[in-house]
Write a protein that holds these residues in place. Structure first.
Motif, PDB file in Angstrom:
ATOM      1  N   LEU A 299       0.868  -1.181   0.000  1.00 15.97           N
ATOM      2  CA  LEU A 299       0.000   0.000   0.000  1.00 15.97           C
ATOM      3  C   LEU A 299       0.913   1.242   0.000  1.00 15.97           C
ATOM      4  O   LEU A 299       1.772   1.391   0.872  1.00 15.97           O
ATOM      5  N   THR A 300       0.724   2.091  -0.991  1.00 15.08           N
ATOM      6  CA  THR A 300       1.679   3.196  -1.203  1.00 15.08           C
ATOM      7  C   THR A 300       0.941   4.522  -1.341  1.00 15.08           C
ATOM      8  O   THR A 300      -0.087   4.602  -2.026  1.00 15.08           O
ATOM      9  N   TYR A 301       1.494   5.505  -0.723  1.00 16.73           N
ATOM     10  CA  TYR A 301       0.980   6.863  -0.881  1.00 16.73           C
ATOM     11  C   TYR A 301       1.694   7.408  -2.114  1.00 16.73           C
ATOM     12  O   TYR A 301       2.875   7.762  -2.075  1.00 16.73           O
ATOM     13  N   VAL A 302       0.966   7.446  -3.248  1.00 20.79           N
ATOM     14  CA  VAL A 302       1.627   7.721  -4.532  1.00 20.79           C
ATOM     15  C   VAL A 302       2.200   9.139  -4.581  1.00 20.79           C
ATOM     16  O   VAL A 302       3.269   9.359  -5.155  1.00 20.79           O
ATOM     17  N   ARG A 329      -3.289  17.047  -7.474  1.00 21.97           N
ATOM     18  CA  ARG A 329      -4.722  17.377  -7.479  1.00 21.97           C
ATOM     19  C   ARG A 329      -5.496  16.463  -6.548  1.00 21.97           C
ATOM     20  O   ARG A 329      -6.577  16.789  -6.100  1.00 21.97           O
ATOM     21  N   ASP A 330      -5.000  15.292  -6.295  1.00 22.05           N
ATOM     22  CA  ASP A 330      -5.648  14.354  -5.355  1.00 22.05           C
ATOM     23  C   ASP A 330      -4.558  13.679  -4.548  1.00 22.05           C
ATOM     24  O   ASP A 330      -3.407  13.593  -4.971  1.00 22.05           O
ATOM     25  N   ARG A 331      -5.004  13.200  -3.363  1.00 21.15           N
ATOM     26  CA  ARG A 331      -4.071  12.385  -2.578  1.00 21.15           C
ATOM     27  C   ARG A 331      -4.500  10.939  -2.795  1.00 21.15           C
ATOM     28  O   ARG A 331      -5.649  10.590  -2.562  1.00 21.15           O
ATOM     29  N   ILE A 332      -3.549  10.143  -3.222  1.00 18.01           N
ATOM     30  CA  ILE A 332      -3.946   8.785  -3.638  1.00 18.01           C
ATOM     31  C   ILE A 332      -3.063   7.719  -2.983  1.00 18.01           C
ATOM     32  O   ILE A 332      -1.837   7.822  -2.958  1.00 18.01           O
ATOM     33  N   GLN A 333      -3.759   6.721  -2.474  1.00 15.66           N
ATOM     34  CA  GLN A 333      -3.058   5.579  -1.877  1.00 15.66           C
ATOM     35  C   GLN A 333      -3.496   4.309  -2.615  1.00 15.66           C
ATOM     36  O   GLN A 333      -4.693   4.028  -2.711  1.00 15.66           O
ATOM     37  N   ILE A 422       4.591  -0.813 -16.180  1.00 19.60           N
ATOM     38  CA  ILE A 422       3.206  -0.330 -16.093  1.00 19.60           C
ATOM     39  C   ILE A 422       2.228  -1.407 -16.564  1.00 19.60           C
ATOM     40  O   ILE A 422       1.187  -1.618 -15.969  1.00 19.60           O
ATOM     41  N   ASN A 423       2.601  -2.121 -17.607  1.00 18.70           N
ATOM     42  CA  ASN A 423       1.749  -3.223 -18.070  1.00 18.70           C
ATOM     43  C   ASN A 423       1.623  -4.315 -17.009  1.00 18.70           C
ATOM     44  O   ASN A 423       0.556  -4.910 -16.847  1.00 18.70           O
ATOM     45  N   LEU A 424       2.733  -4.587 -16.313  1.00 18.05           N
ATOM     46  CA  LEU A 424       2.670  -5.590 -15.235  1.00 18.05           C
ATOM     47  C   LEU A 424       1.668  -5.173 -14.157  1.00 18.05           C
ATOM     48  O   LEU A 424       1.049  -6.017 -13.515  1.00 18.05           O
ATOM     49  N   HIS A 425       1.484  -3.854 -13.997  1.00 16.99           N
ATOM     50  CA  HIS A 425       0.512  -3.338 -13.028  1.00 16.99           C
ATOM     51  C   HIS A 425      -0.872  -3.177 -13.651  1.00 16.99           C
ATOM     52  O   HIS A 425      -1.732  -2.533 -13.075  1.00 16.99           O
ATOM     53  N   GLN A 426      -1.034  -3.766 -14.834  1.00 18.02           N
ATOM     54  CA  GLN A 426      -2.288  -3.675 -15.594  1.00 18.02           C
ATOM     55  C   GLN A 426      -2.657  -2.231 -15.925  1.00 18.02           C
ATOM     56  O   GLN A 426      -3.838  -1.876 -15.994  1.00 18.02           O
ATOM     57  N   GLY A 427      -1.635  -1.413 -16.100  1.00 16.59           N
ATOM     58  CA  GLY A 427      -1.879  -0.011 -16.430  1.00 16.59           C
ATOM     59  C   GLY A 427      -1.533   0.291 -17.882  1.00 16.59           C
ATOM     60  O   GLY A 427      -1.205  -0.614 -18.656  1.00 16.59           O
ATOM     61  N   GLN A 428      -1.654   1.555 -18.263  1.00 17.33           N
ATOM     62  CA  GLN A 428      -1.386   1.977 -19.644  1.00 17.33           C
ATOM     63  C   GLN A 428      -0.469   3.177 -19.627  1.00 17.33           C
ATOM     64  O   GLN A 428      -0.478   3.959 -18.668  1.00 17.33           O
ATOM     65  N   ILE A 429       0.296   3.301 -20.704  1.00  9.00           N
ATOM     66  CA  ILE A 429       1.112   4.506 -20.837  1.00  9.00           C
ATOM     67  C   ILE A 429       0.884   5.103 -22.219  1.00  9.00           C
ATOM     68  O   ILE A 429       0.833   4.376 -23.209  1.00  9.00           O
ATOM     69  N   TYR A 430       0.657   6.433 -22.260  1.00  8.37           N
ATOM     70  CA  TYR A 430       0.401   7.120 -23.530  1.00  8.37           C
ATOM     71  C   TYR A 430       1.415   8.236 -23.707  1.00  8.37           C
ATOM     72  O   TYR A 430       2.007   8.710 -22.731  1.00  8.37           O
ATOM     73  N   LEU A 445      -3.002   4.019 -13.941  1.00  8.39           N
ATOM     74  CA  LEU A 445      -2.876   2.773 -13.169  1.00  8.39           C
ATOM     75  C   LEU A 445      -4.203   2.451 -12.482  1.00  8.39           C
ATOM     76  O   LEU A 445      -4.875   3.372 -11.999  1.00  8.39           O
ATOM     77  N   PRO A 446      -4.561   1.173 -12.396  1.00  8.19           N
ATOM     78  CA  PRO A 446      -5.794   0.849 -11.676  1.00  8.19           C
ATOM     79  C   PRO A 446      -5.587   1.028 -10.170  1.00  8.19           C
ATOM     80  O   PRO A 446      -4.500   0.779  -9.666  1.00  8.19           O
ATOM     81  N   LYS A 447      -6.663   1.445  -9.484  1.00  8.49           N
ATOM     82  CA  LYS A 447      -6.508   1.665  -8.037  1.00  8.49           C
ATOM     83  C   LYS A 447      -6.628   0.361  -7.250  1.00  8.49           C
ATOM     84  O   LYS A 447      -6.148   0.260  -6.131  1.00  8.49           O
ATOM     85  N   ASN A 448      -7.325  -0.600  -7.860  1.00  9.36           N
ATOM     86  CA  ASN A 448      -7.584  -1.822  -7.094  1.00  9.36           C
ATOM     87  C   ASN A 448      -6.612  -2.955  -7.421  1.00  9.36           C
ATOM     88  O   ASN A 448      -6.973  -4.128  -7.380  1.00  9.36           O
ATOM     89  N   MET A 449      -5.407  -2.609  -7.818  1.00 10.34           N
ATOM     90  CA  MET A 449      -4.387  -3.629  -8.076  1.00 10.34           C
ATOM     91  C   MET A 449      -4.247  -4.553  -6.872  1.00 10.34           C
ATOM     92  O   MET A 449      -4.062  -4.092  -5.749  1.00 10.34           O
ATOM     93  N   GLY A 450      -4.329  -5.834  -7.113  1.00 14.87           N
ATOM     94  CA  GLY A 450      -4.042  -6.801  -6.048  1.00 14.87           C
ATOM     95  C   GLY A 450      -5.156  -6.950  -5.028  1.00 14.87           C
ATOM     96  O   GLY A 450      -4.996  -7.638  -4.026  1.00 14.87           O
ATOM     97  N   VAL A 451      -6.285  -6.295  -5.257  1.00 13.84           N
ATOM     98  CA  VAL A 451      -7.399  -6.447  -4.288  1.00 13.84           C
ATOM     99  C   VAL A 451      -8.164  -7.718  -4.619  1.00 13.84           C
ATOM    100  O   VAL A 451      -8.414  -7.983  -5.783  1.00 13.84           O
TER     101      VAL A 451
END
Ligand SMILES: Nc1ncnc2c1ncn2[C@@H]1O[C@H](COP(=O)(O)OP(=O)(O)OP(=O)(O)O)[C@@H](O)[C@H]1O
Ligand SMILES: [Mg+2]
Length: 451
Positions: A299-302, A329-333, A422-430, A445-451
């Motif tokens: 769990l990481t505070y991005v 703009r947002d605080r994200i964990q 990023i792909n390993l995290h099921q995310g995308q890069i543009y 990146l998806p927020k629910n990785m590993g949930v």
């Protein structure tokens, strides 16, 4: 097989003749027994004789009526009257009261059926016997013609069966043969092999799947060959530089000034660093390609992770008087592999610094985006990437301006590592970029990785 059939057909025919003759013999015997005692009377004799002749014509056979002493009383052919016939087993048996029949193969006559039936009175006393002989050769004509028909029908049947099974097996086996041949070609290393698909059934589905597989194999093989070529090229370049420097030093006759030697050694040192960097990056890539590679999700505070990366790269940016602005703009964990994501962002931010001229600005933003995801944007005010190069930017070893990038120490592996992470995290890069305006990388990146 045919022989058994022939035998059974023959037995059936013989049995039929036998039964027929025995039946007709019994009818005749009944008829005669009534008039037997009056046979001496001429009228009766003539009448019975006529009857016997009629029967003989009807059965196409010779008929003898014999008394108890085996003397011929009536002969349908009018030849043997008065003769004693005592060598025929059938007559002997008939005189004991039993009807019987046998088939003989008589020389010069052919197959002959002998039938004998007793003539009895009301009290079942044997008065005499009836003897019928019939040539059975013509039954072979019937049997042979039946056999001919059977053989003909069997042959036609076999031909049709053979033809049908040939057609079916051809329809089924030809595509399988083609497939086998294609598999063989692929085994030999010809990944371009395709199967021609002519129908829409299951076999052609298999063919389609096969073609997809061979296309994929071909691509993978091409990538592999390209990769090996690239790696060799990338490794050879610094090695060549080192070789040239060392040869120059060795070949020099005069004493070389210390500063020049130091310069040369520094060049060698930086080339060795470059080799190390390439090898480290390659090992990192290979490591990530292992299927079993597991992400160490934490769990990481991005926001904090971004601040950390910026802090680490700021000294390099400051050297070029580049300002890095972080816009949270947002605080994200979320759960992610900290080390890997950090590496991915370092590569992208490092590029931004590297490809932005002095006094430029870099904007890093973080915010929550739709579909339960988060977005990180890294935008620079640098040299930008020409439109034609954008599609190759994530390819391994790809650099827009090879010589310049290489001089700046670039391996061309940074972005492909970032993309893989990023792909390993099921995310995308543009990427969006404009020459001389700047480049923007967007990571989702998806927020629910590993949930
Ligand atoms: N922000 C950017 N602005 C302009 N060009 C860029 C930017 N980022 C990447 N590029 C181009 O993309 C190429 C590939 O980038 P990548 O990070 O993969 O390799 P590199 O930076 O050359 O090498 P390395 O990352 O190993 O030091 C770069 O050489 C450069 O030409
Ligand atoms: Mg880079």
């Amino acid at each position: 097989m045919l022989n058994i059939f022939y035998q059974s057909l023959f037995n059936d025919y013989i049995d039929e003749i036998k039964i027929n003759l025995l039946t007709q013999g019994s009818i005749l015997s009944n008829q005669i027994s009534k008039d037997y005692d009056n046979l001496e009377k001429e009228a009766v004799f003539n009448y019975v004789s006529e009857y016997v002749k009629e029967m003989s014509l009807k059965l196409d056979s010779r008929i003898l009526i014999l008394n108890k002493e085996k003397e011929v009383v009536i002969d349908s052919h009018d030849v043997l009257k008065g003769f004693i016939i005592d060598k025929l087993r059938e007559i002997d048996i008939a005189l004991t009261g039993a009807s019987n029949a046998n088939l003989y193969n008589i020389k010069d006559v052919g197959k002959t059926m002998y039938v004998s039936v007793p003539i009895t009175n009301k009290d079942s006393n044997v008065l005499g016997s009836i003897f019928i002989s019939k040539n059975a050769d013509d039954i072979f004509v019937s049997i042979n013609s039946t056999m001919k028909k059977v053989i003909l029908i069997s042959l036609v049947g076999m031909l049709i069966t053979g033809l049908v099974s040939f057609i079916i097996s051809d329809v089924l086996s030809r595509p399988i043969e083609r497939m086998t041949e294609a598999v063989r070609s692929i085994t030999m290393g010809d990944f371009r092999k395709k199967i021609r698909i002519t129908s829409t059934d299951e076999i052609s589905n298999l063919g389609n799947a096969f073609n997809l597989m061979s296309t994929r194999l071909y691509q993978v093989d091409e990538q592999r060959a390209k990769f090996v070529a690239n790696v060799s090229h990338e490794l050879r370049t610094p090695l060549t530089s080192i070789k040239i420097i060392s040869e120059t030093l060795l070949a020099s006759k005069k004493d070389i000034p210390k500063e020049v030697v130091t310069d040369f050694l520094q060049d060698i040192d930086s080339e060795v660093d470059r080799l190390n960097k390439i090898i480290d990056s390659l090992l990192y890539l290979v490591d990530m390609e292992k299927k079993e590679l597991e992400l160490e999700l934490k769990l990481t505070y991005v926001n904090y992770l971004l601040r950390n990366v910026i802090k680490r790269l700021n000294p390099i940016a400051e050297k070029k008087n580049i300002k890095i602005h972080l816009i949270e703009r947002d605080r994200i964990q979320v759960s992610l592999d900290q080390d890997k994501i950090k590496q991915a962002i370092i590569n992208i931010l490092g590029n931004a610094i590297k490809f932005t001229p002095e006094n430029g600005d870099i904007y890093v933003q973080i915010y929550s985006s739709p579909k339960d995801s988060l977005t990180i944007e890294i935008e620079d005010t640098g040299i930008g990437i020409p439109e034609n190069d954008i599609k190759y930017i994530f390819d391994r070893f790809y650099r827009v301006d090879e010589s310049r990038a290489r001089n700046s120490g670039g391996t061309g592996l940074g972005l492909s590592i970032s993309q893989q992470i990023i792909n390993l995290h099921q995310g995308q890069i543009y990427i969006q970029s404009k020459v001389d305006v700047g480049t923007k990388f967007t990571i989702v990146l998806p927020k629910n990785m590993g949930v």
